[in-house]
Design an enzyme around this catalytic site. Structure first.
Site, PDB file in Angstrom:
ATOM      1  N   ASP A  34      21.834  61.396  41.416  1.00 55.73           N
ATOM      2  CA  ASP A  34      22.372  62.787  42.014  1.00 55.73           C
ATOM      3  C   ASP A  34      21.947  63.826  41.083  1.00 55.73           C
ATOM      4  O   ASP A  34      21.989  63.496  39.976  1.00 55.73           O
ATOM      5  CB  ASP A  34      24.006  62.005  42.160  1.00 55.73           C
ATOM      6  N   ASN A  82      23.905  62.137  54.299  1.00 53.32           N
ATOM      7  CA  ASN A  82      23.149  63.373  53.920  1.00 53.32           C
ATOM      8  C   ASN A  82      22.396  63.973  55.194  1.00 53.32           C
ATOM      9  O   ASN A  82      22.059  65.339  54.969  1.00 53.32           O
ATOM     10  CB  ASN A  82      21.928  62.956  53.087  1.00 53.32           C
TER      11      ASN A  82
HETATM   12  C1  IPE Z   1      24.864  60.134  46.977  1.00 49.23           C
HETATM   13  O1  IPE Z   1      24.776  61.637  46.635  1.00 49.23           O
HETATM   14  C2  IPE Z   1      23.574  60.001  47.860  1.00 49.23           C
HETATM   15  C3  IPE Z   1      22.251  59.896  47.288  1.00 49.23           C
HETATM   16  C4  IPE Z   1      22.036  60.089  45.891  1.00 49.23           C
HETATM   17  C5  IPE Z   1      21.140  59.599  48.120  1.00 49.23           C
HETATM   18  P1  IPE Z   1      25.729  62.756  47.263  1.00 49.23           P
HETATM   19  O2  IPE Z   1      25.437  64.110  46.522  1.00 49.23           O
HETATM   20  O3  IPE Z   1      25.131  62.722  48.779  1.00 49.23           O
HETATM   21  O4  IPE Z   1      27.122  62.200  47.181  1.00 49.23           O
HETATM   22  P2  IPE Z   1      28.367  62.989  47.240  1.00 49.23           P
HETATM   23  O5  IPE Z   1      28.469  64.196  48.430  1.00 49.23           O
HETATM   24  O6  IPE Z   1      28.447  63.943  45.901  1.00 49.23           O
HETATM   25  O7  IPE Z   1      29.578  62.074  47.304  1.00 49.23           O
HETATM   26  C1  IPE Z   2      20.672  63.894  45.016  1.00 50.75           C
HETATM   27  O1  IPE Z   2      20.731  65.271  44.577  1.00 50.75           O
HETATM   28  C2  IPE Z   2      19.738  63.888  46.040  1.00 50.75           C
HETATM   29  C3  IPE Z   2      20.341  63.301  47.313  1.00 50.75           C
HETATM   30  C4  IPE Z   2      21.506  63.420  47.589  1.00 50.75           C
HETATM   31  C5  IPE Z   2      19.373  63.319  48.388  1.00 50.75           C
HETATM   32  P1  IPE Z   2      21.744  66.312  45.323  1.00 50.75           P
HETATM   33  O2  IPE Z   2      21.201  67.101  46.160  1.00 50.75           O
HETATM   34  O3  IPE Z   2      22.926  65.720  45.678  1.00 50.75           O
HETATM   35  O4  IPE Z   2      22.190  67.383  44.005  1.00 50.75           O
HETATM   36  P2  IPE Z   2      23.530  67.966  43.934  1.00 50.75           P
HETATM   37  O5  IPE Z   2      24.495  66.736  43.767  1.00 50.75           O
HETATM   38  O6  IPE Z   2      23.970  68.705  44.852  1.00 50.75           O
HETATM   39  O7  IPE Z   2      23.425  68.504  42.516  1.00 50.75           O
HETATM   40 MG    MG Z   3      24.851  65.006  45.049  1.00 53.02          MG
END
Ligand code: IPE
Ligand code: IPE
Ligand code: MG
Length: 259
Positions: A34, A82
């Site tokens: 993340d 997602n």
């Molecule tokens: C969790 O991250 C899913 C992945 C790393 C693929 P998210 O960014 O989607 O989670 P939330 O929304 O912060 O809980």
């Molecule tokens: C993790 O990074 C990737 C996925 C969840 C696919 P994010 O896109 O969630 O990055 P933040 O959490 O918005 O910084």
């Molecule tokens: Mg995230």
């Protein structure tokens, strides 16, 4: 890597039989990757660049997992939630994952890694499913190290699919409903055959599970790191494992010396 850690990793890989009492067996590490978006924002670049660098970090993590002698590593690449992101971002993530499946899985397969995708395949594009199923088939007999990629994965979705599979088997008389136990449910999950994760790492400072491995995480240790995923490298991985080595796992029981 410290000599102690390498020694532990080697012993763990051997199945823990000769491990000292203090060693915490470490077979399976699962990672919530993340913080790509915040990494990009902090640098004034697009989220897309953040995801691109995230793929590089995933490659490094797979390498380090193998170096540590882990039998399994699971990477959370795309959740069932997602899809709620803007179309352009979902399209970009799908493109990156498709490229990863095309370029990396074949290479990993040649290197003896077993590849497995966990998550719901029904709603994914057919050619993408064909790509990952081909990699799974070609690597099914590899035994050294298993890479599980959680893709279109949600812990609740996985449990619902498992429950409905068992219900169908019970309705057709294939299984006795009274015989459904923890082992039966475990075997109906996408992760069938894999040990539960010993350690779950989440980057980016968030301290939540976000629908990841809900059933399998029952006794996992959690390490939350402040770094954003694209900054996660070998040193961060090893630091997380060292934190894990200092934990005391009890599984609801208690230590002999407390008697
Ligand atoms: C969790 O991250 C899913 C992945 C790393 C693929 P998210 O960014 O989607 O989670 P939330 O929304 O912060 O809980
Ligand atoms: C993790 O990074 C990737 C996925 C969840 C696919 P994010 O896109 O969630 O990055 P933040 O959490 O918005 O910084
Ligand atoms: Mg995230």
């Amino acid at each position: 890597m410290s000599a102690t850690l390498r020694k532990h990793a080697g012993r763990m890989f051997a199945g823990g039989t000769e491990a000292p009492e203090t060693a915490r067996p470490l077979r399976h590490v699962a990672i919530i990757m993340d913080g790509n978006g915040r990494w990009a924002k902090a640098r004034g670049v697009s989220r897309l660049e953040g995801h691109q660098q995230g793929v590089e970090a995933a490659r490094r993590a797979v390498e380090t997992a193998r170096e540590l002698g882990l039998t399994h590593v699971t990477l959370y690449s795309f959740s069932t939630e997602n899809w709620n992101r803007p179309d352009w971002e979902v399209r970009h993530l799908m493109g990156l994952l498709r490229r990863f499946f095309e370029d990396d899985l074949a290479k990993l397969a040649d290197e003896g890694v077993r590849v497995r995708i966990i998550g719901d395949r029904q709603t994914l594009p057919r050619d993408l499913v064909a790509l990952v199923e081909d990699a799974e088939r070609r690597t099914a007999d590899n035994t050294g190290h298993t890479l599980q990629i959680a893709f279109n994965y949600g812990g609740r979705d996985e449990l619902v699919r498992a429950a409905s599979k068992l219900a169908a088997q019970a309705a057709s008389g294939e299984i006795d409903p009274a015989a459904i136990d923890e082992a039966a449910l475990t075997d109906a999950l996408d992760t069938k055959g894999a040990p539960d994760p010993d350690l779950i790492i989440r980057t980016s400072g968030e301290q939540r599970i976000s629908n990841f491995l809900l059933w399998q995480a029952a006794y996992a240790e959690f390490v939350f790191l402040d770094c954003f995923w694209p900054d996660f490298g070998r040193d961060e991985f090893i630091a997380a494992v060292e934190q894990y080595q200092r934990r005391e796992r009890r599984y609801g029981g208690r230590l002999e010396e407390d008697a």
